[in-house]
Design a protein around this motif. Structure first.
Motif, short mmCIF file in Angstrom:
data_model
loop_
_atom_site.label_atom_id
_atom_site.label_comp_id
_atom_site.label_asym_id
_atom_site.label_seq_id
_atom_site.Cartn_x
_atom_site.Cartn_y
_atom_site.Cartn_z
N ALA A 70 36.21 60.35 56.76
CA ALA A 70 35.09 59.47 57.09
C ALA A 70 34.31 59.05 55.85
N ALA A 71 34.31 59.92 54.83
CA ALA A 71 33.63 59.61 53.58
C ALA A 71 34.49 58.76 52.64
N GLY A 72 35.72 58.45 53.09
CA GLY A 72 36.59 57.60 52.29
C GLY A 72 37.54 58.33 51.38
N ALA A 73 37.60 59.66 51.47
CA ALA A 73 38.46 60.45 50.59
C ALA A 73 39.91 60.38 51.05
N ARG A 74 40.82 60.48 50.11
CA ARG A 74 42.23 60.64 50.43
C ARG A 74 42.45 62.13 50.63
N THR A 75 42.64 62.55 51.87
CA THR A 75 42.56 63.95 52.24
C THR A 75 43.78 64.38 53.05
N TYR A 93 40.22 62.58 67.56
CA TYR A 93 38.94 62.06 67.07
C TYR A 93 39.16 61.14 65.87
N MET A 94 40.05 61.53 64.96
CA MET A 94 40.32 60.70 63.79
C MET A 94 40.95 59.38 64.19
N ALA A 95 41.84 59.41 65.17
CA ALA A 95 42.42 58.16 65.67
C ALA A 95 41.35 57.29 66.30
N GLY A 96 40.43 57.92 67.05
CA GLY A 96 39.34 57.18 67.68
C GLY A 96 38.34 56.63 66.70
N CYS A 97 38.27 57.25 65.52
CA CYS A 97 37.39 56.76 64.45
C CYS A 97 38.11 55.82 63.49
N ASP A 98 39.40 55.61 63.70
CA ASP A 98 40.22 54.77 62.82
C ASP A 98 40.20 55.28 61.38
N LEU A 99 40.52 56.56 61.22
CA LEU A 99 40.45 57.19 59.91
C LEU A 99 41.85 57.48 59.36
N PRO A 100 42.14 57.03 58.14
CA PRO A 100 43.41 57.39 57.51
C PRO A 100 43.36 58.78 56.90
N CYS A 101 44.44 59.52 57.06
CA CYS A 101 44.56 60.85 56.46
C CYS A 101 46.02 61.25 56.54
N LEU A 191 43.25 53.66 44.12
CA LEU A 191 43.26 53.68 45.58
C LEU A 191 42.53 52.46 46.12
N PRO A 192 42.90 52.02 47.32
CA PRO A 192 42.26 50.82 47.88
C PRO A 192 40.80 51.08 48.22
N PRO A 193 39.96 50.06 48.13
CA PRO A 193 38.55 50.22 48.52
C PRO A 193 38.44 50.47 50.01
N LYS A 194 37.41 51.20 50.39
CA LYS A 194 37.17 51.51 51.81
C LYS A 194 35.72 51.15 52.15
N PRO A 195 35.45 49.87 52.33
CA PRO A 195 34.07 49.44 52.59
C PRO A 195 33.51 49.94 53.90
N TRP A 196 34.39 50.46 54.77
CA TRP A 196 33.96 50.96 56.08
C TRP A 196 33.47 52.41 56.00
N ALA A 197 33.70 53.11 54.89
CA ALA A 197 33.46 54.55 54.81
C ALA A 197 31.97 54.89 54.80
N ALA A 198 31.67 56.07 55.30
CA ALA A 198 30.29 56.60 55.28
C ALA A 198 30.09 57.35 53.97
N LYS A 204 22.80 48.50 49.52
CA LYS A 204 23.63 47.34 49.22
C LYS A 204 24.41 46.84 50.43
N ARG A 205 24.38 47.59 51.49
CA ARG A 205 25.05 47.17 52.72
C ARG A 205 24.41 47.90 53.89
N GLN A 206 24.80 47.50 55.09
CA GLN A 206 24.31 48.19 56.28
C GLN A 206 24.95 49.57 56.38
N HIS A 207 24.32 50.44 57.14
CA HIS A 207 24.86 51.77 57.36
C HIS A 207 26.23 51.67 58.04
N ASN A 208 27.18 52.44 57.56
CA ASN A 208 28.45 52.60 58.25
C ASN A 208 28.36 53.81 59.17
N ILE A 209 28.80 53.63 60.39
CA ILE A 209 28.78 54.72 61.36
C ILE A 209 30.22 55.03 61.76
N ILE A 210 30.65 56.27 61.56
CA ILE A 210 31.99 56.72 61.96
C ILE A 210 31.83 57.54 63.23
#
Length: 355
Positions: A70-75, A93-101, A191-198, A204-210
């Protein structure tokens, strides 16, 4: 210039490949036959400025991966069959949050605690039920240590591309065997940017909510529909499979992972007996190479699914064949490994039946 070759155990090569692919956080728990993944990470992560943490349980480890992703780390996390069952809630939960890992399952025999010998009895779990709800994960099935190394970075990149969890589905044989490997990836990867990450917004942008909790039915339905539209793209673009001696094949063996190595030897032996036999090896179990099998079924007389279980992938083979010709299953279970001669004998018997 010749690339450097290393003689490594599958579990350790997998861990090194993950580090070279940019993984800097690993959360795990020991269980045979994958413990070397965690042990290797414990040694190497401090050397590359990463984080290794042995959690208090498999459940905790999977939820730590959720937080890091959720924080954008490659984990990454790894386990063996019963441990993956415990991680399944967090995977949903990770699938429901659309999180790569990346999730690694070095399979052992089951059900229950079973035994520590290699098996492929988690196919259903990986491709159909790795948690509750409507979702898929990417599932990659290597057949050797080099392919383990090659698929790790690809799994991470594909997971990032589609924002979904990925799994390397190995087994005790692949995890414990030693083979020479070459690491093609550079040690430092962009690594690719992850502008959606918390990961902090600094105004500089709106809050991201995971979040995977969606209480409005209509909203949740639309999220699921959008997710499955993305899955359709995966099915169209990300299928990987090996085609072997299919040009004149009348009998086609379908096998994945370690079973495919053995089945390939059996195919050669059957060819020496004059039997026209080939092999399809799914490398992605999800998405499954259904179209490839369906196309092969247009000229084949029969299919044989070879697995180290009581019959799981064979159901997907039958669906893809669609009744065009017979589909037989041959498997060994409980940690027993099929011998090439056994498979060759089944191929010969099948050839006599359809002659």
């Amino acid at each position: 210039m010749e690339q450097k070759r290393y003689f490594m155990k599958g579990n350790e090569a997998l861990a090194e490949a993950a580090i070279r692919a940019g993984c800097r956080s690993f959360f795990g728990y020991p269980i045979t036959p994958q413990t070397e993944v965690a042990a290797y990470m414990a040694k190497r992560m401090p050397e590359v400025g990463g984080v290794y943490l042995q959690a208090e349980s498999e459940i905790a480890a999977a939820n730590m991966v959720l937080g890091a992703a959720a924080a954008g780390a490659r984990t990454m996390t790894s386990s063996s069959s019963p441990g993956i069952s415990l991680k399944s809630e967090a995977i949903s939960y990770m699938a429901g949050c659309d999180l790569p890992c990346l999730i690694v399952n070095v399979q052992r025999a089951g059900p229950g605690l079973g035994g520590i010998q290699p098996a492929q009895s988690d196919y259903f779990q990986a491709t159909r039920a790795n948690g509750h709800g409507d979702f898929h994960i990417l599932v990659f099935a290597p057949d050797g240590v080099q392919e383990i190394v090659d698929l790790v970075a690809h799994a991470y990149d594909t997971a990032d591309k589609y924002r979904m969890p990925a799994m390397i589905l190995a087994d005790g044989m692949l995890g414990q065997m030693m083979e020479p490997v070459v690491f093609h990836e550079k040690e430092q990867r962009e690594l690719p940017p992850k502008p959606w990450a918390a990961s902090g917004h600094k105004n500089k942008r709106q809050h991201n909510i995971i979040n995977s909790l969606v209480l409005k039915p209509a909203e949740l339905e639309q999220q699921n529909i959008a997710r499955f539209e993305r899955y359709q793209q995966v099915q169209q673009q990300e299928v990987l499979a090996e085609e072997y001696l299919l040009e004149d094949a009348e009998i086609i063996v379908v096998a994945f992972g370690a079973s495919a190595r053995i089945a390939k030897t059996a195919v050669h032996a059957a060819r020496e007996q004059g039997i026209r036999v080939g092999l399809i090896r799914p490398i992605t179990l999800w998405p499954f190479p259904s179209n490839l099998i369906a196309k092969a079924a247009e000229h084949a007389k029969a299919f044989l699914s070879v697995e180290m279980n009581m019959g799981q992938m064979v159901e997907d083979v039958r669906l893809a064949v669609g009744g065009r010709c017979p589909v037989r299953f041959y498997g060994r279970a409980g940690g027993m490994v099929p011998e090439p001669d056994e498979i060759t004998a089944v191929i010969a018997e099948l050839e006599r039946e359809v002659r």
